[in-house]
Design a protein around this motif. Structure first.
Motif, PDB file in Angstrom:
ATOM      1  N   LEU A  22       2.151  16.042  -3.932  1.00 10.38           N
ATOM      2  CA  LEU A  22       1.783  15.618  -5.276  1.00 10.38           C
ATOM      3  C   LEU A  22       0.959  16.695  -5.964  1.00 10.38           C
ATOM      4  CD1 LEU A  22       0.941  11.849  -4.738  1.00 10.38           C
ATOM      5  CD2 LEU A  22       2.949  12.811  -5.846  1.00 10.38           C
ATOM      6  N   ASN A  23       0.043  17.323  -5.240  1.00  4.81           N
ATOM      7  CA  ASN A  23      -0.773  18.391  -5.810  1.00  4.81           C
ATOM      8  C   ASN A  23       0.087  19.586  -6.208  1.00  4.81           C
ATOM      9  OD1 ASN A  23      -3.150  16.977  -5.625  1.00  4.81           O
ATOM     10  ND2 ASN A  23      -3.715  17.842  -3.651  1.00  4.81           N
ATOM     11  N   ASP A  45       1.970  18.755  -9.314  1.00  5.95           N
ATOM     12  CA  ASP A  45       1.056  18.774 -10.461  1.00  5.95           C
ATOM     13  C   ASP A  45       0.805  20.213 -10.916  1.00  5.95           C
ATOM     14  OD1 ASP A  45      -0.702  17.544 -12.351  1.00  5.95           O
ATOM     15  OD2 ASP A  45      -2.392  18.219 -11.109  1.00  5.95           O
ATOM     16  N   VAL A  46       0.597  21.122  -9.972  1.00  5.10           N
ATOM     17  CA  VAL A  46       0.368  22.534 -10.305  1.00  5.10           C
ATOM     18  C   VAL A  46       1.612  23.120 -10.960  1.00  5.10           C
ATOM     19  CG1 VAL A  46       0.010  24.827  -9.297  1.00  5.10           C
ATOM     20  CG2 VAL A  46      -1.398  22.903  -8.551  1.00  5.10           C
ATOM     21  N   ALA A  53       3.879  21.539 -12.680  1.00  2.00           N
ATOM     22  CA  ALA A  53       3.988  20.971 -14.031  1.00  2.00           C
ATOM     23  C   ALA A  53       3.020  21.666 -14.985  1.00  2.00           C
ATOM     24  CB  ALA A  53       3.708  19.472 -13.990  1.00  2.00           C
ATOM     25  N   ARG A  54       1.806  21.905 -14.533  1.00  3.05           N
ATOM     26  CA  ARG A  54       0.830  22.593 -15.383  1.00  3.05           C
ATOM     27  C   ARG A  54       1.269  24.023 -15.686  1.00  3.05           C
ATOM     28  NH1 ARG A  54      -4.799  21.369 -12.531  1.00  3.05           N
ATOM     29  NH2 ARG A  54      -4.269  19.257 -11.963  1.00  3.05           N
TER      30      ARG A  54
END
Length: 77
Positions: A10-11, A14-15, A17-18
């Protein structure tokens, strides 16, 4: 162990996506910077080469023409 792997995935997502958002933002800003556009750079090189030739500075004009050739990805020969 599975919980840690899930959190790590998940992390990472998220990275990613950012990073994608930041990349899109930076690419959209390129449209606002004229020198980032190849056509603009070539027009400017053409203008400066003509000016150098008009002043009789043929060496500078030749160097500018060489730079324009590099700009479009061809090796100046």
């Amino acid at each position: 162990m599975r919980k840690h792997v899930l959190i790590l995935r998940l992390n990472v997502l998220d990275v990613i996506a950012r990073c994608s958002k930041v990349r899109a933002s930076l690419l959209s800003e390129l449209d606002d910077i004229p020198i980032a556009c190849q056509a603009y750079r070539l027009r400017e090189l053409e203008r400066v080469a003509a000016q150098a030739e008009g002043m009789g500075n043929l060496l500078l004009a030749a160097r500018i023409i060489e730079q324009a050739a590099r700009e479009v990805g061809h090796i100046f020969e």
